[in-house]
Design a protein around this motif. Structure first.
Motif, short mmCIF file in Angstrom:
data_model
loop_
_atom_site.label_atom_id
_atom_site.label_comp_id
_atom_site.label_asym_id
_atom_site.label_seq_id
_atom_site.Cartn_x
_atom_site.Cartn_y
_atom_site.Cartn_z
N UNK A 144 26.15 71.82 -11.94
CA UNK A 144 27.48 71.51 -11.40
C UNK A 144 28.50 71.29 -12.51
N UNK A 145 28.08 70.62 -13.58
CA UNK A 145 29.02 70.31 -14.66
C UNK A 145 29.54 71.57 -15.35
N UNK A 146 28.65 72.48 -15.71
CA UNK A 146 29.10 73.69 -16.40
C UNK A 146 29.96 74.56 -15.49
N UNK A 147 29.64 74.59 -14.21
CA UNK A 147 30.49 75.30 -13.25
C UNK A 147 31.87 74.66 -13.17
N UNK A 148 31.89 73.35 -13.03
CA UNK A 148 33.15 72.61 -12.91
C UNK A 148 34.05 72.86 -14.11
N UNK A 149 33.50 72.73 -15.31
CA UNK A 149 34.30 72.91 -16.53
C UNK A 149 34.81 74.34 -16.65
N UNK A 150 33.99 75.29 -16.26
CA UNK A 150 34.39 76.69 -16.34
C UNK A 150 35.50 77.01 -15.34
N UNK A 164 41.40 77.26 -5.26
CA UNK A 164 41.28 78.04 -4.02
C UNK A 164 40.24 77.43 -3.10
N UNK A 165 40.48 77.52 -1.81
CA UNK A 165 39.64 76.87 -0.80
C UNK A 165 38.14 77.10 -1.00
N UNK A 166 37.69 78.33 -1.24
CA UNK A 166 36.24 78.54 -1.39
C UNK A 166 35.64 77.75 -2.55
N UNK A 167 36.43 77.55 -3.61
CA UNK A 167 35.91 76.83 -4.78
C UNK A 167 35.96 75.32 -4.57
N UNK A 171 31.87 76.77 -1.64
CA UNK A 171 31.16 77.82 -0.89
C UNK A 171 30.25 78.56 -1.86
N UNK A 172 28.98 78.72 -1.48
CA UNK A 172 27.97 79.24 -2.40
C UNK A 172 28.28 80.66 -2.88
N UNK A 173 28.88 81.47 -2.04
CA UNK A 173 29.23 82.83 -2.46
C UNK A 173 30.25 82.80 -3.60
N UNK A 174 31.24 81.91 -3.47
CA UNK A 174 32.27 81.80 -4.50
C UNK A 174 31.68 81.26 -5.80
N UNK A 176 28.54 81.52 -6.79
CA UNK A 176 27.66 82.52 -7.38
C UNK A 176 28.46 83.59 -8.12
N UNK A 177 29.63 83.90 -7.61
CA UNK A 177 30.48 84.89 -8.27
C UNK A 177 30.95 84.36 -9.63
N UNK A 178 31.28 83.05 -9.68
CA UNK A 178 31.67 82.45 -10.96
C UNK A 178 30.50 82.51 -11.94
N UNK A 179 29.31 82.24 -11.46
CA UNK A 179 28.13 82.29 -12.33
C UNK A 179 27.95 83.68 -12.94
N UNK A 180 28.24 84.69 -12.17
CA UNK A 180 28.06 86.07 -12.66
C UNK A 180 29.20 86.50 -13.59
N UNK A 181 30.43 86.20 -13.18
CA UNK A 181 31.58 86.67 -13.96
C UNK A 181 31.85 85.84 -15.20
N UNK A 182 31.48 84.58 -15.17
CA UNK A 182 31.79 83.68 -16.30
C UNK A 182 30.51 83.16 -16.96
#
Length: 551
Positions: A144-150, A164-167, A171-174, A176-182
């Motif tokens: 959660x921390x690395x996602x939050x900071x990114x 944005x609302x999904x973030x 929402x898990x789809x949103x 997961x997209x951050x995990x892939x793109x960043x």
């Protein structure tokens, strides 16, 4: 908890000398531990070391992560993650040895860590494996921390409720997209926490090998703009249906230090919601367990809030706090601490700040779980000499302080803040029938004498007290008047020439006379463990402090 009779120093890591504008985990921290060992100190108390939204260590982005500003460039050089040229390129003229320039430190530390990350990936064949292993060990919070900071960086440091609302709704789809793109950016934040973990463990081992224990500090509340609230929003009192912003915020009623309601502007746990209480308790247990892997003992700030918490209602539409309707609400502190002891053991090493509008119920909660309270010596002379903070009322199950980060230093208190009544009360309290003292006592002709020695009077009093723990603020050892924090003053505003939290000391201030005097007093009053003995909690004389409560 059993705390042996011992003493130590309160000094935040940022206040250490260093070549990079801020104290860190580098050579000067090891040198400070050597000083503690030399003078027979057994405790080093720091302020919180979590990443922050501001210079205040009590304004945290995460209750689990470590602050990147404390990472030592010298240690990065030692581990071949930086070069000598990297360090030589730093413009030293932007730093000052007496205070922290937080803006410049942030820029420099981020630049160096970016370089170190690239070198780590390029020059270490096992880099990915090392980071993966670290991630697996710490996954329960670091994902959660690395996602939050990114995400926060990607959205230009905006508050998470404005994402944005999904973030913001996770929402898990949103996600997961951050995990892939960043992926690389997430890995950078993972690397920073790995380095923090490695450097801190090395420093703590050195302290423990020197027979010194580290006392950490955790605020009772966390920032709204933190990964903890974003990833655990249901355990906080928020507008879950719409804005996700707080419906109530934490604060404190008027007291002797403030004539108005204090607005701390932090979200309040949903303590009395039975549907989330298990998750809330689990979060606290994880937080304490993690903190106790970092520190040997923990001080919980604002323990009073675990018996009852003060809330300020917030208008959901305008987001304005309504201080006129602020009030106390009962906290299930007994249930929380029962859950904590069931999970972590009955001997959890906690020191609790049992100050501020205290009631008999606060002391009852503290004593039921055999926790150590605190005694602030300055407060022993604010009121009559029968209050609980006067030294003759100290009990073994406590830690005595000359002052804390929120208090004026002893010299400042004496020369600028203490009333004539308080000064007279203090002199009467320490008076001795010695010829040299008569002149000082008569007519209170003592300015020059006490200005020079007031700090050592305070140090001697807490060292000789019955409290098993005694903590001296570093400024009091050096006899300086610059305080760490002025409550009510924003961190980005200069006050008396300095920002809050920015004070630093220099080694030249720590003279051989100071070292010798501190060592002598420490041994004289049995606070060197070689000579001192502990008093187990079961054998402690538990003074009924409810009779000494300040009205």
């Amino acid at each position: 908890m059993q705390l042996k009779r011992s003493s130590g120093i309160l000094l935040h890591i940022t206040s250490l000398p260093s070549s990079f504008g801020i104290g860190d985990f580098g050579p000067e921290a090891f040198k400070f531990i050597d000083f503690l060992a030399e003078t027979k100190q057994k405790l080093w108390q720091t302020l919180p070391i979590c990443p922050t939204n501001s210079p205040s260590p009590y304004s945290s982005l995460s209750a689990f992560a470590g602050h990147s500003w404390l990472i030592s460039p010298d240690k990065l050089l030692e581990n071949k993650l930086l070069t000598k040229d990297d360090l030589k390129s730093i413009d030293q003229s932007k730093f000052n040895n007496s205070y922290v320039n937080f803006d410049e430190v942030k820029k420099i530390k981020e630049q160096l860590l970016e370089k170190a990350y690239v070198n780590f990936k390029n020059n270490n064949k096992q880099a990915q494996e090392i980071l993966n292993d670290f991630f697996q060990r710490e996954q329960y919070w670091i994902d959660d921390f690395t996602l939050f900071m990114t995400i926060k960086e990607k959205h230009k440091d905006t508050i998470w409720c404005d994402w944005p609302e999904p973030l913001r709704r996770r929402e898990q789809t949103a996600l997961q997209m951050i995990r892939q793109l960043e992926k690389d950016r997430i890995e950078y934040y993972l690397f920073v926490q790995y380095i923090f973990d490695q450097q801190w463990k090395e420093l703590k081992k050195y302290a423990n090998d020197s027979k010194i224990k580290i006392i950490g500090d955790i605020p009772i509340y966390v920032d709204f703009d933190s990964v903890d609230v974003w990833s655990n929003s249901l355990i906080f009192q928020l507008d879950h249906d719409d804005t996700m912003k707080p419906t109530v915020i934490a604060g404190f009623p008027p007291d002797h230090s403030s004539s108005t309601v204090q607005n701390w502007n932090m979200p309040v746990y949903d303590w009395n919601n039975e549907n989330v209480r298990k998750d809330l308790f689990d979060w606290w247990i994880k937080r304490l367990r993690k903190a106790l892997t970092i520190d040997d003992l923990l001080r919980i700030d604002h323990f009073r809030g675990l018996e009852a918490h003060y809330i300020i209602p917030v208008d959901i539409k305008t987001q304005k706090p309504n201080t006129s309707q602020a009030h106390w609400v009962k906290t299930p502190g007994h249930e929380l601490l029962t859950a904590v002891t069931e999970s972590l053991g009955s001997d959890v090493p906690l020191i609790v700040e049992d100050l501020g509008d205290v009631t008999p119920e606060v002391f009852e909660l503290r004593d039921r779980f055999q926790l150590y309270g605190v005694k602030i010596l300055q407060m022993g002379f604010y009121y009559d000499t029968d209050n609980m903070y006067c030294p003759h009322n100290y009990t073994p199950n406590s830690v005595a302080y000359t002052g804390t980060h929120d208090n004026p230093t002893t010299l400042q208190w004496w020369t600028k803040e203490a009333s004539e009544k308080e000064k007279k009360q203090f002199i009467e309290y320490i008076r001795r029938p010695i010829d040299g003292d008569k002149e000082l006592i008569n007519g209170l002709k003592l300015d020059k004498h006490v200005d020079k020695y007031i700090c050592w009077y305070f140090i001697q009093i807490i060292l000789q007290s019955a409290s098993n723990g005694a903590i001296i603020q570093m400024q009091d050892i050096l006899n300086v008047s610059t305080r760490m924090n002025e409550p009510g003053i924003a961190s980005d505003i200069e006050h008396n020439g300095l920002q809050n939290w920015s004070w630093r000391f220099e080694w030249s201030q720590l003279t051989s006379d100071i070292r010798m005097r501190l060592k002598k007093l420490t041994q004289m009053y049995g606070r060197d463990l070689k000579y001192g003995k502990s008093i187990p909690p079961d054998d402690m004389v538990m003074k009924d402090e409810s009779k000494c409560i300040l009205q």
